[in-house]
Structures are given as structure tokens and as C-alpha cells.
Design a protein around this motif. Structure first.
Motif, PDB file in Angstrom:
ATOM      1  N   GLU A   3      37.520  31.689  47.991  1.00  0.00           N
ATOM      2  CA  GLU A   3      36.726  32.820  48.479  1.00  0.00           C
ATOM      3  C   GLU A   3      37.546  33.743  49.363  1.00  0.00           C
ATOM      4  O   GLU A   3      37.322  34.962  49.378  1.00  0.00           O
ATOM      5  CB  GLU A   3      35.516  32.298  49.252  1.00  0.00           C
ATOM      6  CG  GLU A   3      34.441  33.339  49.534  1.00  0.00           C
ATOM      7  CD  GLU A   3      33.671  33.753  48.283  1.00  0.00           C
ATOM      8  OE1 GLU A   3      32.926  34.740  48.346  1.00  0.00           O
ATOM      9  OE2 GLU A   3      33.797  33.087  47.231  1.00  0.00           O
ATOM     10  N   LEU A   4      38.514  33.194  50.081  1.00  0.00           N
ATOM     11  CA  LEU A   4      39.340  33.996  50.984  1.00  0.00           C
ATOM     12  C   LEU A   4      40.422  34.774  50.242  1.00  0.00           C
ATOM     13  O   LEU A   4      40.844  35.838  50.677  1.00  0.00           O
ATOM     14  CB  LEU A   4      39.995  33.091  52.031  1.00  0.00           C
ATOM     15  CG  LEU A   4      39.056  32.436  53.043  1.00  0.00           C
ATOM     16  CD1 LEU A   4      39.801  31.361  53.831  1.00  0.00           C
ATOM     17  CD2 LEU A   4      38.474  33.475  53.993  1.00  0.00           C
ATOM     18  N   TYR A   5      40.895  34.208  49.125  1.00  0.00           N
ATOM     19  CA  TYR A   5      41.987  34.820  48.357  1.00  0.00           C
ATOM     20  C   TYR A   5      41.548  35.060  46.913  1.00  0.00           C
ATOM     21  O   TYR A   5      42.153  34.551  45.971  1.00  0.00           O
ATOM     22  CB  TYR A   5      43.215  33.912  48.369  1.00  0.00           C
ATOM     23  CG  TYR A   5      43.769  33.599  49.729  1.00  0.00           C
ATOM     24  CD1 TYR A   5      44.737  34.404  50.319  1.00  0.00           C
ATOM     25  CD2 TYR A   5      43.340  32.475  50.438  1.00  0.00           C
ATOM     26  CE1 TYR A   5      45.254  34.106  51.576  1.00  0.00           C
ATOM     27  CE2 TYR A   5      43.853  32.170  51.693  1.00  0.00           C
ATOM     28  CZ  TYR A   5      44.808  32.983  52.256  1.00  0.00           C
ATOM     29  OH  TYR A   5      45.327  32.686  53.491  1.00  0.00           O
ATOM     30  N   LYS A   6      40.498  35.835  46.744  1.00  0.00           N
ATOM     31  CA  LYS A   6      39.931  36.044  45.414  1.00  0.00           C
ATOM     32  C   LYS A   6      40.937  36.664  44.444  1.00  0.00           C
ATOM     33  O   LYS A   6      40.926  36.387  43.248  1.00  0.00           O
ATOM     34  CB  LYS A   6      38.686  36.927  45.508  1.00  0.00           C
ATOM     35  CG  LYS A   6      37.476  36.241  46.113  1.00  0.00           C
ATOM     36  CD  LYS A   6      36.280  37.174  46.118  1.00  0.00           C
ATOM     37  CE  LYS A   6      35.042  36.496  46.683  1.00  0.00           C
ATOM     38  NZ  LYS A   6      33.860  37.410  46.715  1.00  0.00           N
ATOM     39  N   LYS A   7      41.799  37.540  44.942  1.00  0.00           N
ATOM     40  CA  LYS A   7      42.724  38.272  44.078  1.00  0.00           C
ATOM     41  C   LYS A   7      44.073  37.586  43.917  1.00  0.00           C
ATOM     42  O   LYS A   7      44.748  37.768  42.903  1.00  0.00           O
ATOM     43  CB  LYS A   7      42.943  39.682  44.625  1.00  0.00           C
ATOM     44  CG  LYS A   7      41.682  40.532  44.690  1.00  0.00           C
ATOM     45  CD  LYS A   7      41.981  41.894  45.301  1.00  0.00           C
ATOM     46  CE  LYS A   7      40.725  42.747  45.416  1.00  0.00           C
ATOM     47  NZ  LYS A   7      41.015  44.058  46.063  1.00  0.00           N
ATOM     48  N   GLY A  33      40.159  32.276  58.768  1.00  0.00           N
ATOM     49  CA  GLY A  33      39.922  31.489  57.564  1.00  0.00           C
ATOM     50  C   GLY A  33      40.204  30.016  57.730  1.00  0.00           C
ATOM     51  O   GLY A  33      39.888  29.219  56.841  1.00  0.00           O
ATOM     52  N   ASN A  55      31.331  29.382  51.757  1.00  0.00           N
ATOM     53  CA  ASN A  55      31.277  30.733  51.183  1.00  0.00           C
ATOM     54  C   ASN A  55      30.244  31.585  51.905  1.00  0.00           C
ATOM     55  O   ASN A  55      30.439  32.789  52.099  1.00  0.00           O
ATOM     56  CB  ASN A  55      30.960  30.674  49.688  1.00  0.00           C
ATOM     57  CG  ASN A  55      32.146  30.229  48.855  1.00  0.00           C
ATOM     58  OD1 ASN A  55      33.238  30.028  49.385  1.00  0.00           O
ATOM     59  ND2 ASN A  55      31.946  30.061  47.568  1.00  0.00           N
ATOM     60  N   ILE A 106      31.908  32.707  55.144  1.00  0.00           N
ATOM     61  CA  ILE A 106      32.955  33.697  54.836  1.00  0.00           C
ATOM     62  C   ILE A 106      32.335  35.037  54.485  1.00  0.00           C
ATOM     63  O   ILE A 106      32.810  36.102  54.934  1.00  0.00           O
ATOM     64  CB  ILE A 106      33.849  33.181  53.704  1.00  0.00           C
ATOM     65  CG1 ILE A 106      34.675  31.987  54.192  1.00  0.00           C
ATOM     66  CG2 ILE A 106      34.780  34.287  53.200  1.00  0.00           C
ATOM     67  CD1 ILE A 106      35.377  31.229  53.071  1.00  0.00           C
ATOM     68  N   ASN A 107      31.283  35.023  53.699  1.00  0.00           N
ATOM     69  CA  ASN A 107      30.633  36.268  53.299  1.00  0.00           C
ATOM     70  C   ASN A 107      29.904  36.931  54.462  1.00  0.00           C
ATOM     71  O   ASN A 107      29.864  38.173  54.563  1.00  0.00           O
ATOM     72  CB  ASN A 107      29.667  36.015  52.145  1.00  0.00           C
ATOM     73  CG  ASN A 107      30.405  35.653  50.855  1.00  0.00           C
ATOM     74  OD1 ASN A 107      31.517  36.105  50.621  1.00  0.00           O
ATOM     75  ND2 ASN A 107      29.784  34.826  50.025  1.00  0.00           N
ATOM     76  N   ASN A 125      32.335  38.784  56.192  1.00  0.00           N
ATOM     77  CA  ASN A 125      32.992  39.781  55.326  1.00  0.00           C
ATOM     78  C   ASN A 125      34.518  39.590  55.395  1.00  0.00           C
ATOM     79  O   ASN A 125      35.288  40.538  55.549  1.00  0.00           O
ATOM     80  CB  ASN A 125      32.626  41.194  55.750  1.00  0.00           C
ATOM     81  CG  ASN A 125      32.989  42.241  54.693  1.00  0.00           C
ATOM     82  OD1 ASN A 125      33.055  41.915  53.501  1.00  0.00           O
ATOM     83  ND2 ASN A 125      33.239  43.449  55.118  1.00  0.00           N
ATOM     84  N   SER A 170      38.221  38.493  54.072  1.00  0.00           N
ATOM     85  CA  SER A 170      39.124  38.395  52.932  1.00  0.00           C
ATOM     86  C   SER A 170      40.548  38.365  53.431  1.00  0.00           C
ATOM     87  O   SER A 170      40.898  39.133  54.341  1.00  0.00           O
ATOM     88  CB  SER A 170      38.932  39.572  51.966  1.00  0.00           C
ATOM     89  OG  SER A 170      39.915  39.538  50.925  1.00  0.00           O
ATOM     90  N   ASP A 207      43.217  38.493  51.139  1.00  0.00           N
ATOM     91  CA  ASP A 207      44.069  39.038  50.072  1.00  0.00           C
ATOM     92  C   ASP A 207      44.974  40.125  50.620  1.00  0.00           C
ATOM     93  O   ASP A 207      44.557  40.935  51.442  1.00  0.00           O
ATOM     94  CB  ASP A 207      43.214  39.597  48.944  1.00  0.00           C
ATOM     95  CG  ASP A 207      42.692  38.477  48.050  1.00  0.00           C
ATOM     96  OD1 ASP A 207      43.442  37.521  47.774  1.00  0.00           O
ATOM     97  OD2 ASP A 207      41.516  38.559  47.627  1.00  0.00           O
TER      98      ASP A 207
END
Length: 331
Positions: free
Chosen positions: A109-113, A169, A320, A323-324, A327, A329, A331
Motif C-alpha cells: 500500500e505504501l509503494y503501489k508504483k 510507514g 491499509n 495508511i489511507n 493519505n 504514499s 513512492d
């Protein structure tokens, strides 16, 4: 001269038992495994807690399998680099990963990309190894003795108290943010490079709290340089006797568990997975290993492969949400 149809049928029937026996046998790779050393990747530095625990497991596993189990330290990116290496490795039973929950639970979830692997698709769970709660730790000089005291102080000094983490994170960050949200308090995160630096900051009073790993916190608590207000397991811990849970101090359901597990690349033959699970379960449940785990404040917790899968899914859903809400991230 070709066989007539009746003779062909008779020949096939005579061969049928051999065909059925061959089909029932495991593949050559599985039947002969292991024929060479097995590499267990630890995605953290030598001397770290996962490294020490992996070495505790690897020696008896070598004896059980009759082949060396070689520890390969591949640190970086909070464990993601080494975990990704195994996720993309050959599924032949000769490469395993001994990792913590972060690369399996919060990293997707933290590194979606940029993560580069899906724990639930690219890795084959073997077993959970051990679990450990975090410890809500404060300076010895702070005038609080339990969670209620700390919350009262945080509300009186809204926005003035700091907490230490090992970066955005991290388990220390997410557990505290969950606590802040449930308690309705405002604390400022101060990130450090590691837990030894966080406990030093707590002792010095540079930060007023932190969710710490017990192996780092407890020596300072026992020496009187810090206080342990709560642990983050739902049940009391034998190795942390006398420290109440968050759940018994007004926050039922509050859980932030650190755990270790062993996995292989997805597609590893089932007979190998079953053999590893059987051998590791016996090793983890042995008196010797349980005592060694307890010395580092871990509780032995072997599982089935499906049990580990279920744990990953459960914890992903829990974290998740946090984390959401943030907001967040990386990446």
C-alpha cells in the motif's frame, strides 16, 4: 509391422499400472530435493533481529534437511529489496526469504508504483515463525504511569509532545498514528534511523513516547531509564510479564504485532512446501528454539501456509485503513 487394435489395447492395459504409479510420484526436483545448499535471504543487515532469528532457525533446518542453509543478507528499503529478489526468484525450493511483516503487509500500500512484487501472488507462504508486541515506552522522568495518564498529559499539552519512529510507514509510525486517532490526541512524529536512536531520544527526553520493539526497549526499562506503559498484543505476553495490554487500558481491539515468517517464490512445488512446513514447525516448537525466541521477546507461532496467507490478508486490511487515513504514499 504395426499392432492391430486388440493388441494395442492389451499393451496399453499392461502399461497402465506403471503409468498410474509414475503419475502419483512427485516430480524429480521434488523427490530429490534438497540436493544442494538452500539460500535463505534475510532482507536486513547482519546482527538485526530478523538476522539473529533466521540464524536460530537455519542451523536446525540444515540438520533436518541434510544440506546447508546459507543466510544471505540483502538489506535495503525496509526489507523490500531482498523480499522482491525472492519473489522474482526461481521456484525450485533453493531460495527462501526470512522477513518481517512490513514487506508483506504495509509495503504494497505504501509503494503501489515501485514495490515490484505482490506478496500474495509472487510469494508462497511456508510458515509464520514468531510474534512480538510493541511496547509503548516513555522517559522515566515523564510523570505518567499508564495509558490514561499519558492521554491526559497529551491533551493538556496538545501538540507539544513528540514521539519517535523509525520513519514514515514504519510499524512505530503506524501504531502511534492508530493510537492518536483512537485516543484523540495530537503528537508530533520525529523520525530516526533506527530503534536504538529512538530509545536514546526517549531516555534523553527529546521525545516523550514511542512504540518500541521489546529487545531495544526492555533493557532500558529494566535499568530504570524508561517506562513501559503498555504492550500492543491482545493477550498478555509471558516474556513481558507485568506490562498490561492496550486492550485492558481502554482500547479493546488495539493490536500492533510484529511477526517474522518464511516464504518461497510462488510456484514452489507443493511437496517441498509441505516438507519445509513440517520441518520448520517442529523446529520452531522445540524447547531450544522457543527459549531462544523468548530471549528476544518473541513467542513461537508456527502456522500452516494457509494460516500465514490469512494473517497477511488480515493485517493488510487493518493497516491499509490506517495508511489511507493518513493519505500516505512512499513512492
Amino acid at each position: 509391422m504395426s499392432l492391430t487394435r486388440p493388441f494395442r489395447a492389451i499393451a496399453l492395459l499392461r502399461c497402465l499400472p506403471l503409468i498410474l504409479i509414475a503419475a502419483a510420484l512427485p516430480t524429480t526436483a521434488s523427490a530429490d530435493w534438497p540436493e544442494r545448499p538452500i539460500h535463505m535471504v534475510v532482507p536486513f543487515p547482519p546482527g538485526s533481529s530478523p538476522d539473529l532469528l533466521a540464524r536460530t532457525i537455519s542451523e536446525p533446518l540444515s540438520q533436518a534437511l541434510g544440506q546447508p542453509v546459507v543466510i544471505d543478507n540483502k538489506p535495503g528499503a525496509g526489507g523490500n529489496i531482498g523480499t522482491r529478489m525472492v519473489a522474482k526468484g526461481k521456484p525450485d525450493g533453493y531460495t527462501l526469504v526470512y522477513t518481517i511483516n512490513g514487506p508483506l503487509v504495509t509495503a504494497p500500500e505504501l509503494y503501489k508504483k515501485t514495490l515490484g512484487y505482490d506478496p500474495l501472488k509472487d510469494l508462497q507462504p511456508i510458515t509464520l515463525v514468531a510474534t512480538s508486541p510493541n511496547v509503548l515506552t516513555v522517559p522515566a522522568t515523564l510523570s505518567v504511569n499508564n495509558v490514561a495518564d499519558f492521554i491526559k498529559l497529551a491533551r493538556e499539552r496538545k501538540g507539544e509532545l513528540n514521539y519517535g519512529s523509525v520513519g514514515p510507514g514504519s510499524s512505530a509510525h503506524l501504531a502511534m498514528e492508530m493510537f492518536k486517532n483512537e485516543a484523540g490526541i495530537d503528537l508530533v512524529q520525529i523520525p530516526y534511523s533506527g530503534f536504538p536512536q529512538v530509545i536514546s531520544a526517549i531516555i534523553a527526553g527529546d521525545v516523550q513516547a514511542g512504540f518500541m520493539v521489546p529487545a531495544i526497549a526492555m533493557p532500558q526499562v529494566k535499568s530504570g531509564k524508561a517506562k513501559a506503559l503498555a504492550i500492543t498484543s491482545l493477550e498478555p505476553s509471558e516474556s513481558l510479564a507485568g506490562i498490561p495490554t492496550m486492550a485492558t487500558q481502554g482500547y479493546p481491539g488495539f493490536e500492533a504485532i510484529s511477526w517474522n515468517a518464511i516464504l518461497a517464490p510462488a510456484g514452489t512445488p507443493a511437496p517441498i512446501v509441505e516438507r519445509l512446513n513440517k520441518e520448520l514447525s517442529q523446529i520452531i516448537n522445540s524447547d531450544t528454539v522457543r527459549k531462544q525466541l523468548a530471549q528476544q521477546y518473541f513467542t513461537a507461532a508456527p502456522s500452516t501456509p494457509q494460516g500465514l496467507t490469512d494473517r497477511i490478508k488480515k493485517d493488510q486490511a487493518r493497516w491499509n485503513t490506517v495508511i489511507n487515513q493518513l493519505n500516505l504514499s512512499l513512492d
